[in-house]
Design a protein around this motif. Structure first.
Motif, PDB file in Angstrom:
ATOM      1  N   LEU A 132       0.866  -1.168   0.000  1.00 35.04           N
ATOM      2  CA  LEU A 132       0.000   0.000   0.000  1.00 35.04           C
ATOM      3  C   LEU A 132       0.906   1.222   0.000  1.00 35.04           C
ATOM      4  O   LEU A 132       1.560   1.513   1.008  1.00 35.04           O
ATOM      5  N   PHE A 166      -7.304   0.241   5.547  1.00 29.02           N
ATOM      6  CA  PHE A 166      -7.173  -0.848   4.579  1.00 29.02           C
ATOM      7  C   PHE A 166      -7.870  -2.092   5.108  1.00 29.02           C
ATOM      8  O   PHE A 166      -7.598  -2.540   6.233  1.00 29.02           O
ATOM      9  N   ARG A 170      -9.051  -8.400   2.250  1.00 31.94           N
ATOM     10  CA  ARG A 170      -8.667  -8.435   0.838  1.00 31.94           C
ATOM     11  C   ARG A 170      -7.449  -9.326   0.602  1.00 31.94           C
ATOM     12  O   ARG A 170      -7.226  -9.804  -0.520  1.00 31.94           O
ATOM     13  N   GLN A 178       0.811  -7.442  -5.388  1.00 32.20           N
ATOM     14  CA  GLN A 178       0.124  -6.370  -6.097  1.00 32.20           C
ATOM     15  C   GLN A 178       0.264  -5.062  -5.356  1.00 32.20           C
ATOM     16  O   GLN A 178       0.717  -5.012  -4.207  1.00 32.20           O
ATOM     17  N   PHE A 180      -1.757  -2.047  -3.732  1.00 33.12           N
ATOM     18  CA  PHE A 180      -3.093  -1.839  -3.189  1.00 33.12           C
ATOM     19  C   PHE A 180      -3.442  -0.351  -3.154  1.00 33.12           C
ATOM     20  O   PHE A 180      -2.564   0.520  -3.221  1.00 33.12           O
TER      21      PHE A 180
END
Length: 544
Positions: A132, A166, A170, A178, A180
């Motif tokens: 993130l 967050f 997920r 990935q 975020f």
């Protein structure tokens, strides 16, 4: 920007600010102590280490004071995930999350340029899930906590960072790393140095922000994706860190109230925040030797508070790490009863208490674990350590930033400024580790030899997952046959001889010993079955 609030910040060189994109706002820029802390931190900046990933099936046990390259005592190494493998930058804070649906354990790893999420449910093989990014720039100071399966993340210096929210659920569906995005962003403050959450009430406390005079900025997060401002604690100015709890300690006047224990640069400041619109300061107490009150944690009965001071080691002639012990029998009159001095010389940083131990991240001295059973006598005892900073131990801002000791599995996360995520497993009082460190020679092609460990205080039979760790020095380990012999005479084959020309044997073997009584004499039997090579049992242990 907050870094312009005082002329004193001109003491920070332009080169230092450009290097790290941080400022003295990480420590209140309106005080000389805050400016000194920031200058010292920036002066010690080093880039992240680029060491290899340590990812082994069984980890590396702590034997004779070392696990791999790391000095240790009563703490085994499970894995190392360097910063280069989880988004780069340098490391800072760390927290953990356990998925209530699967029991999987996850690390939430702060870095200068974002927050990494790592699956540590197989702790010897951590799996990076993604990043993130930081909201608006890089910062040396990032902090995060968890409430209702959501992470709440703040960062210092960054004017518009706010609080990122967050949704950790997920992570369940992630198969490849990935990038975020946040599920929500709270904008009622910009930079903040730390965040604390009272999971029992559902309130977050951002401290060291550009609001509330730097004191706790209270946020209602009971609906995690819709945080709402709840109030300010500003009576004592800048708060560096805090712990807020529903109080159940010995002071009857405050039982059932929500109380915050603030580390306020030169004092321990205690505040009743039950009424968020009208918080009440209960006590503000200084102490001898104060240089920069950094962070602290309550003992589990809420009677005592252990406080760390980030600059006292640099200022004192005795550079050993100090932990200040407070008796909180009366919240209105906290008493500093004593100061524990570590065997190690290092600057302290963050500590958390669980099951009678304080887990301290003490920068260059790494993770230090203190037994707090005798805190009533103002006595703490070091029970173990794991030093991730192998270059040496001294005062300074390198190495272990923080740790997370609250997983049910017993693993502990340590996040290093330069080292990245280090996953370890303490073997402390009650952990059932029994060890023999007396050398026993293994003759060349001769009769078997045995080394004994006497087990006491373990009720019932041995477990079905008894762990046997051996450290054997040998010039051709393929010649070795190893057996474990239980107190009732049962024999468990650990290793047969075979083609293996490497030197030495350092390994852990799982044994289903559930049919054997735990207490009594256990023996490790070793035999060299061929000629021309010799060795000895250096050490071995059982872990129940």
């Amino acid at each position: 920007m907050r870094i312009l609030r005082t002329a004193g910040l001109a003491l920070l060189t332009a080169a230092a600010v450009a290097l790290s994109m941080t400022s003295a706002s990480a420590h209140d820029p309106e005080t000389p102590e805050g400016q000194a802390a920031a200058r010292a931190f920036l002066a010690d900046h080093r880039p992240a280490e680029r060491h290899a990933v340590l990812d082994t099936a069984a980890g590396v046990p702590c034997v004779h004071g070392k696990a791999d390259i790391y000095p240790c005592e009563n703490v085994d190494l499970l894995s190392v995930l360097p910063l280069s493998r989880m988004g780069g930058g340098n490391g800072n804070d760390v927290w953990g999350w356990t998925d209530p649906s699967s029991g999987k354990e996850y690390a939430i790893v702060g870095r200068t340029n974002g927050t990494a999420f790592v699956d540590v449910s197989t702790p010897t093989s951590p799996r990076y899930l993604g990043n993130l990014p930081s909201n608006g720039g890089s910062s040396n100071w990032r902090d995060m906590k968890v409430y209702r399966d959501h992470a709440f993340i703040v960062a210092d210096f960054i004017t518009g960072h706010g609080m990122q929210v967050f949704d950790l659920t997920r992570l369940r569906a992630v198969t490849t790393p990935q990038t975020f995005t946040a599920d929500a962003l709270y904008r009622e403050f910009g930079p903040a140095h730390n965040i604390a959450i009272n999971e029992e009430t559902g309130f977050a406390y951002a401290v060291g922000s550009n609001t509330c005079s730097g004191g706790p900025h209270m946020v209602d997060i009971r609906t995690p994706k819709s945080p709402k401002k709840a109030g300010c604690v500003s009576q004592d100015g800048y708060t560096h860190d805090t712990q807020c709890v529903v109080y159940r300690g010995p002071d009857a006047a405050y039982r059932g109230k929500e109380i915050c224990f603030n580390s306020n640069e030169d004092t321990l400041t205690i505040v009743d925040v039950t009424n968020k619109a009208a918080p009440v300061q209960i006590a503000r107490k200084g102490y001898s030797g104060a240089q920069y009150s950094h962070q602290g944690w309550l003992t589990e009965d809420q009677r005592y508070f252990l406080l760390d001071d980030e600059l006292d080691e640099q200022a004192a002639a005795d550079k050993r790490t100090k932990t200040y012990i407070w008796d909180l029998a009366r919240l209105s009159a906290p008493v500093h009863t004593g100061t524990h001095q570590s065997p190690a010389t290092a600057t302290d940083h963050n500590q958390y208490i669980r099951d009678g131990y304080s887990y301290q991240a003490n920068y260059q001295a790494g993770l230090r674990i203190l037994d707090v059973r005798e805190v009533a006598s103002a006595r703490l005892t070091e029970a173990g350590y794991f030093d991730i900073h192998t270059a040496g131990t001294a005062t300074g801002f390198n190495g272990a930033w923080s740790n997370y000791p609250y997983f049910a599995s017993g693993i502990v996360l340590v996040n290093g400024i330069e080292q990245g995520l280090v996953v370890v497993k303490p073997t402390l009082r009650g952990s059932g580790k029994f060890e023999n460190t007396t050398d026993t020679a293994i003759p060349d092609g001769g009769d078997p030899v045995t080394s004994s460990v006497t087990v006491t205080g373990v009720p019932g039979n041995a477990p079905s997952a008894l762990e046997v760790t051996v450290d054997i020095k040998h010039t051709y380990r393929g010649d070795l046959v190893l057996d474990l012999i239980a107190p009732n005479g049962s024999v468990f084959r650990l290793r047969d001889s075979g083609p293996d020309s490497a030197d030495d044997l350092l390994a852990t073997y799982p044994v289903d010993a559930s049919a054997a009584v735990a207490n009594g004499e256990w023996r490790l039997r070793a035999q060299d079955v061929n000629r021309a090579d010799t060795g000895y049992i250096d050490a071995w242990s059982l872990r129940f």
